[in-house]
Write an enzyme that holds these catalytic residues in place. Structure first.
Site, PDB file in Angstrom:
ATOM      1  N   SER A  64       0.902  -1.276   0.023  1.00  5.39           N
ATOM      2  CA  SER A  64       0.029   0.011   0.020  1.00  5.39           C
ATOM      3  C   SER A  64       0.848   1.358  -0.053  1.00  5.39           C
ATOM      4  CB  SER A  64      -0.976   0.070   1.190  1.00  5.39           C
ATOM      5  OG  SER A  64      -0.132  -0.162   2.513  1.00  5.39           O
ATOM      6  N   GLY A 102      -2.098  -4.096   1.019  1.00  6.41           N
ATOM      7  CA  GLY A 102      -2.215  -5.442   1.703  1.00  6.41           C
ATOM      8  C   GLY A 102      -1.510  -6.530   1.196  1.00  6.41           C
ATOM      9  N   ASN A 130       3.689  -5.586   5.714  1.00  8.14           N
ATOM     10  CA  ASN A 130       2.396  -6.489   6.053  1.00  8.14           C
ATOM     11  C   ASN A 130       2.770  -7.739   6.743  1.00  8.14           C
ATOM     12  OD1 ASN A 130       0.410  -4.532   5.321  1.00  8.14           O
ATOM     13  ND2 ASN A 130       0.775  -5.001   3.299  1.00  8.14           N
ATOM     14  N   ASP A 213      -5.375   7.073   9.641  1.00  3.65           N
ATOM     15  CA  ASP A 213      -4.940   5.806  10.135  1.00  3.65           C
ATOM     16  C   ASP A 213      -3.772   5.795  10.787  1.00  3.65           C
ATOM     17  OD1 ASP A 213      -3.232   5.757   8.137  1.00  3.65           O
ATOM     18  OD2 ASP A 213      -4.068   4.021   6.866  1.00  3.65           O
ATOM     19  N   HIS A 216      -0.353   5.312   7.067  1.00  3.55           N
ATOM     20  CA  HIS A 216      -0.227   5.576   5.477  1.00  3.55           C
ATOM     21  C   HIS A 216      -0.016   7.138   5.358  1.00  3.55           C
ATOM     22  CE1 HIS A 216      -2.426   1.752   5.272  1.00  3.55           C
ATOM     23  NE2 HIS A 216      -1.626   1.528   4.220  1.00  3.55           N
TER      24      HIS A 216
END
Length: 238
Positions: A64, A102, A130, A213, A216
């Site tokens: 991402s 992801g 991740n 969040d 990011h």
């Protein structure tokens, strides 16, 4: 400079600790998809491809962070900003954004052969975050990253590889966190490839440079990511 790095890293760990669940759920739907050629195609972005078919290619292979998750325009993600820098210097390269939100190293391993059809002159590998956030066994992460590096070297021995280093909060213990961090310089040294020490340097944990969040980067954050990458990439291109 060392003090600044320590402070930035400390803030990053504290701030990101409580944001991990958000990240995992934000990327979960993408991670559960079966990566088909059609899906990969929709996530591969080339800047002005129709005008640069004769240029050498820089493939940015990532998750991402590379895909530009949460941005209105994918060209504001660091691969697009790298293209702008390259164009301003009139260097003969086209940047291919091959990031999928992801994505894990296992997912990257599964799609690397198809992505290599892009015939990269430079290959930037940005995967692993991740894995770390999900507590994937570190031996598995390391093996997958090595598989991807080997795949590039086998098919295109002259391709220059750049490995993006990553760090994670200590959710799975300090030993896991430290070993995860050390995977990247160890692989870079073993394979004699260029290393970006920490892709999120001077961005991770800084609220004004990250989306809601806390993970990011914003457009401003991606500008710093592009700078971090450019410091390592520039000598390779010139």
């Amino acid at each position: 400079m060392k003090n600044t790095h320590i402070i930035s890293h400390s803030i990053f760990l504290k701030f990101c600790y409580f944001s991990l669940i958000i990240l995992l759920f934000s990327c979960k739907s993408d991670a559960q998809k079966t990566t088909t050629k059609k899906e990969v195609t929709t996530n591969v972005v080339s800047t002005k491809t129709e005008k640069t078919t004769n240029k050498k290619r820089i493939v940015v292979f990532g998750d991402s962070l590379t895909a530009g998750y949460g941005l209105e325009d994918v060209e504001d993600a660091y691969p697009g900003l790298l293209q702008q820098k390259i164009d301003s210097l009139q260097l003969g390269y086209t940047v291919i954004n091959s990031g999928i939100s992801g994505e894990t190293t296992a997912g990257g391993k599964n799609r690397i052969d198809w992505v290599l059809n892009q015939k990269p002159s430079v290959f930037i590998l940005e995967l692993g975050a991740n894995d770390g956030l999900r507590g994937v066994p570190l031996t598995e992460t390391k093996m997958n990253l090595q598989y991807i590096i080997d795949a590039v070297k086998t098919k295109y021995p002259s391709t220059k590889i750049v490995l993006a280093g990553m760090q994670i909060p200590p959710n799975f213990g300090q030993d896991y966190t430290n070993e995860f961090k050390n995977i990247f310089p160890a692989l870079a040294q073993k394979n004699q490839v260029a290393l970006i020490p920490f892709l999120l340097e001077n961005v991770g944990g800084i609220p004004s440079l990250n989306q809601s969040d806390g993970i990011h980067p914003t457009v401003k954050g991606h500008k710093i990511l592009a700078k971090n990458v450019w410091e390592v990439l520039a000598p390779i291109l010139k």
